[in-house]
Write a protein that holds these residues in place. Structure first.
Motif, PDB file in Angstrom:
ATOM      1  N   ARG A  40       0.819  -1.218   0.000  1.00 52.73           N
ATOM      2  CA  ARG A  40       0.000   0.000   0.000  1.00 52.73           C
ATOM      3  C   ARG A  40       0.850   1.264   0.000  1.00 52.73           C
ATOM      4  O   ARG A  40       0.524   2.239  -0.665  1.00 52.73           O
ATOM      5  N   ARG A  41       1.941   1.270   0.746  1.00 50.06           N
ATOM      6  CA  ARG A  41       2.677   2.505   0.990  1.00 50.06           C
ATOM      7  C   ARG A  41       3.906   2.692   0.111  1.00 50.06           C
ATOM      8  O   ARG A  41       4.293   3.833  -0.192  1.00 50.06           O
ATOM      9  N   PRO A  43       6.256   2.696  -3.228  1.00 53.60           N
ATOM     10  CA  PRO A  43       6.047   2.880  -4.676  1.00 53.60           C
ATOM     11  C   PRO A  43       6.602   1.709  -5.476  1.00 53.60           C
ATOM     12  O   PRO A  43       7.520   1.866  -6.291  1.00 53.60           O
ATOM     13  N   GLN A  74      -7.187  -4.117  -1.675  1.00 53.98           N
ATOM     14  CA  GLN A  74      -6.625  -2.803  -1.969  1.00 53.98           C
ATOM     15  C   GLN A  74      -7.085  -2.287  -3.324  1.00 53.98           C
ATOM     16  O   GLN A  74      -7.364  -1.093  -3.478  1.00 53.98           O
ATOM     17  N   LEU A  78      -8.796   1.152  -2.021  1.00 53.34           N
ATOM     18  CA  LEU A  78      -7.920   2.325  -2.009  1.00 53.34           C
ATOM     19  C   LEU A  78      -8.483   3.396  -2.938  1.00 53.34           C
ATOM     20  O   LEU A  78      -9.302   3.105  -3.813  1.00 53.34           O
ATOM     21  N   ASN A  81      -7.942   6.884  -7.892  1.00 57.98           N
ATOM     22  CA  ASN A  81      -6.859   7.472  -8.686  1.00 57.98           C
ATOM     23  C   ASN A  81      -5.521   6.781  -8.401  1.00 57.98           C
ATOM     24  O   ASN A  81      -4.697   6.595  -9.298  1.00 57.98           O
ATOM     25  N   GLN A  82      -5.309   6.367  -7.142  1.00 54.98           N
ATOM     26  CA  GLN A  82      -4.073   5.658  -6.809  1.00 54.98           C
ATOM     27  C   GLN A  82      -4.043   4.273  -7.458  1.00 54.98           C
ATOM     28  O   GLN A  82      -3.018   3.848  -8.002  1.00 54.98           O
ATOM     29  N   ALA A  85      -3.564   4.524 -11.199  1.00 57.12           N
ATOM     30  CA  ALA A  85      -2.193   4.913 -11.522  1.00 57.12           C
ATOM     31  C   ALA A  85      -1.276   3.691 -11.507  1.00 57.12           C
ATOM     32  O   ALA A  85      -0.384   3.554 -12.363  1.00 57.12           O
ATOM     33  N   ARG A  86      -1.496   2.778 -10.552  1.00 55.85           N
ATOM     34  CA  ARG A  86      -0.704   1.551 -10.487  1.00 55.85           C
ATOM     35  C   ARG A  86      -0.979   0.672 -11.711  1.00 55.85           C
ATOM     36  O   ARG A  86      -0.062   0.093 -12.296  1.00 55.85           O
TER      37      ARG A  86
END
Length: 365
Positions: A40-41, A43, A74, A78, A81-82, A85-86
């Motif tokens: 999660r945290r 990159p 997740q 989550l 947008n996050q 992006a992944r």
């Protein structure tokens, strides 16, 4: 020139097991909570974790398996947008590898609105794999229905989703009998039911899983991160076709309900290909239908997006035609199995065709 493809996957909720498979046994010793926090945290970039090769050209990479470093929970919880992006970074990776089309596997599809989040991309084609999944699910249902009573109620759970909508329309053009559409949004259910209801097909809708108890054949098409089907949802002797990844049934259900049969849905034989590297949770020479769709599009030289959002019936039909064209490489419905174990009692003859002319339905887009 044969086009390359890429297919996106992600770890399951059993992170320690998956990380051990990817990076070695020591990763199984890391606490589950620590792995979830890291995904999660940190990159973490997308990773190429497997490659597919044609057996008649083993030196060439036909396609790549790319892992998006997020768990099922997740991907769905989550900030969107996050998550997107992944997934977009993984699509970039596919492009860098020379892929002309990328398939959105498992929950990367619902997490990106069935691929709609990437509809503006013109540098690579995107497909969610749901057209071929719907087509293969229909064929599996037909082979199961011949063993069930003629008046069997069919329940499609997740009927208004991407696969569910296409499958409902396919089924309505071929099947006479009783159909129960189950989903969370009653308005969307009523609209779909009105579209497909006919004198030959009685269609009812429900937002309550308890109503599934009345069905003899239950088809799971949901996108939940974990099992949602419980013993109280199933009638005596029910047959369940679980078409979900990650799966929405738990093997423990077979112990509490030995009268119930659970079949792994959406599986396709691909004897013409070898997978090297990571496991996708299937026996060798098997693939999920969504992966097979991506492979068929690359083989045919398709350019641009294909199945974005809810697929159309004509797209499922087109893929059945491609499967027939490349039958020498496989792309047939796999023999039935349950949690990876073969199910001889519900199997069909090895000589059974992929589809006959009568199984191909022509309709407007």
């Amino acid at each position: 020139m044969v086009e390359k493809f890429a297919f996106l996957v992600h770890p399951r909720n059993t992170l320690r097991e998956d990380m051990g498979l990817l990076f070695g046994p020591p990763f199984r010793l890391i606490p589950e909570a620590a792995l979830r926090t890291a995904l999660r945290r940190l990159p973490l970039p997308p990773m190429v974790t497997g490659q597919l090769h044609r057996v008649d050209s083993p030196q060439d990479v036909a396609g790549s398996i790319i892992t998006v470093p997020l768990t099922p929970t997740q991907l769905l919880t989550l900030p969107r947008n996050q998550v997107q992006a992944r997934i977009s970074a993984a699509i970039d990776k596919a492009k860098d590898l020379g892929a002309s089309v990328v398939g959105l596997g498992a929950l990367t599809a619902p997490a990106s609105a069935g691929g709609k989040a990437f509809a503006r991309r013109t540098d690579i084609g995107v497909t969610n794999g749901n057209a071929f999944t719907a087509a293969m699910t229909l064929l599996a249902m037909e082979r199961l229905l011949v063993r069930l009573p003629a008046d069997t109620l069919i329940a499609l759970v997740g009927a208004t989703g991407s696969v569910g909508t296409c499958l409902t329309r396919l089924l309505a053009r071929k099947h006479a009998g009783r159909l129960l559409l189950v989903a969370r949004n009653r308005g969307r259910l009523e609209t779909l039911a009105e579209e497909v209801r006919s004198d030959d097909l009685a269609v009812s809708v429900s937002t309550d899983m308890a109503d599934v108890r009345n069905a003899g054949l239950v088809v799971l098409l949901t996108s939940a991160p974990e099992a949602i089907l419980r013993t109280e949802h199933l009638g005596q002797g029910a047959v369940v076709l679980d078409d979900t990844v990650p799966r929405n049934t738990d093997e423990g259900l077979l112990k509490s309900r030995p009268d119930v049969t659970i079949i792994d849905g959406g599986l396709v034989e691909i004897p013409g290909f070898d997978l090297k590297g990571c496991s996708i949770g299937l026996a060798p020479k098997l693939a999920y239908a969504c992966l097979a769709e991506t492979m068929l599009l690359a083989l045919s030289g398709h350019r641009g997006h294909f199945s974005i959002g809810a697929p159309e019936v004509h797209q499922a039909e087109h893929l059945l035609g491609l499967a027939a064209r490349y039958r020498h490489l496989g792309f047939q419905l796999a023999p039935f199995q349950s949690f990876g174990r073969k199910l001889g009692a519900f199997d069909y003859p090895e000589t059974a065709p992929l589809f006959s002319g009568k199984e191909v339905v022509t309709c407007a887009a």
